[in-house]
Every structure is written in structure tokens, then in C-alpha cells.
Design an enzyme around this catalytic site. Structure first.
Site, PDB file in Angstrom:
ATOM      1  N   CYS A  60       0.843  -1.207   0.000  1.00 44.97           N
ATOM      2  CA  CYS A  60       0.000   0.000   0.000  1.00 44.97           C
ATOM      3  C   CYS A  60       0.875   1.253   0.000  1.00 44.97           C
ATOM      4  CB  CYS A  60      -0.927   0.009   1.210  1.00 44.97           C
ATOM      5  SG  CYS A  60      -2.074  -1.384   1.273  1.00 44.97           S
ATOM      6  N   ALA A  61       1.908   1.226   0.792  1.00 42.14           N
ATOM      7  CA  ALA A  61       2.832   2.365   0.847  1.00 42.14           C
ATOM      8  C   ALA A  61       3.512   2.559  -0.508  1.00 42.14           C
ATOM      9  CB  ALA A  61       3.868   2.150   1.946  1.00 42.14           C
TER      10      ALA A  61
END
Length: 166
Positions: A60-61
């Protein structure tokens, strides 16, 4: 109901995932300042909805960083990172990463977003958050590209999403 996998294990995802040609469903989510933010706040702009389970995970990052870098360079385009993270945590993540070309939006007060966008995880260890997806919406709120990532631990197809903006 769709199925995706988490580490190869099937999990259920509720709702209808938007397809190219659809009108993007309206929504209200919570911005970094705790204010309600709707799709209409970005009228006239192209929108990349980077929908993720949590910014607290490596994939996600990474997707948030990549869309910040690539889509953030495009005129009349806004990157909306939608997650179940609290607005405080999402803001802290963006500040720590020096991400200035994304706007974080939280589903914490509006979990119905997940079903409206066909990304509501309803089974498995991530039940209650969203599946990984990218929805690209034109300035008139028409979906021009969408990908429900089949394996949550995999990154989305950045090239295809960005190509839809050209």
C-alpha cells in the site's frame, strides 16, 4: 460478490466493482482534516482512486508513493488514496514520506464506500477493510479504467492506470 486472494487464500469481496464506461459512484469519506469529502469536491479533475487496505503495509505504501510520483505530475489530476486508516495515521504517513501529490481519504466513518465500489472485504483476516484496487475517473466522473487486484499482496498495474490518463 467477487473473490480475490490474500497470500493465495480466497477471500470474499462484496459490492459491484466499477467498470470502464460506468459513472463513478458518489461517496463521502473523511479527509485528513476530519471533514467529509465527496467525489464532487474534485469536479472537473481526473481522479485516480488508489484504494488500499492500509498505508501501514509495504505494498500500500509503495502504490501510494508511485502514484504520488507519476500521476501527481499530470495536469488536472488528483490522486485519492482511500483506506480504512484513521486520518491522523494517513496524514502522518504522507508527512513522513514527503508525499504532496496525494489526498488521503478514510472509510472509517463511511464503510459503505467498500460495497459501493465493490471492494468491501467480508471474509478472512482483513474483513472490514478494502481490497486493493485502482479506479481512474475522468473529469466528468466516468470510469475510464479499473483494476481489482486479484492478489492483495501484489501491486496494481501502474502502467495501465497511468495510460488511461493520457
Amino acid at each position: 460478490m467477487s473473490k480475490v486472494t490474500l497470500g493465495g487464500n480466497p477471500i470474499d469481496v462484496a459490492g459491484r466493482f466499477p467498470q470502464a464506461g460506468d459513472v463513478a459512484p458518489a461517496f463521502k469519506l473523511t479527509g485528513a482534516d476530519l471533514a467529509d469529502v465527496g467525489l464532487d469536491a474534485f469536479a472537473g479533475k481526473r481522479k485516480v482512486l488508489n484504494i488500499v487496505p492500509s498505508l501501514d503495509t509495504p505494498v500500500c505504501a509503495t502504490s501510494t508513493r508511485k502514484f504520488n510520483e507519476e500521476a501527481g505530475k499530470l495536469a488536472d489530476t488528483v490522486v485519492l488514496v482511500v483506506s480504512a486508516d484513521l486520518p491522523f495515521a494517513a496524514k502522518r504517513f504522507c508527512e513522513a514520506e514527503s508525499l504532496q501529490n496525494v489526498k488521503t481519504l478514510s472509510t472509517f466513518r463511511n464503510p459503505q464506500f467498500g460495497e459501493a465500489y465493490g471492494v468491501a472485504i467480508t471474509s478472512g483476516p482483513l474483513a472490514g477493510v478494502t481490497a486493493r484496487a485502482v479506479v481512474v475517473v475522468d473529469a466528468n466522473d466516468k470510469v475510464v479504467y479499473s483494476q481489482l487486484v486479484p492478489e492483495i499482496k501484489e501491486e496494481p498495474d501502474y502502467a495501465a492506470a497511468l495510460a488511461a490518463l493520457k
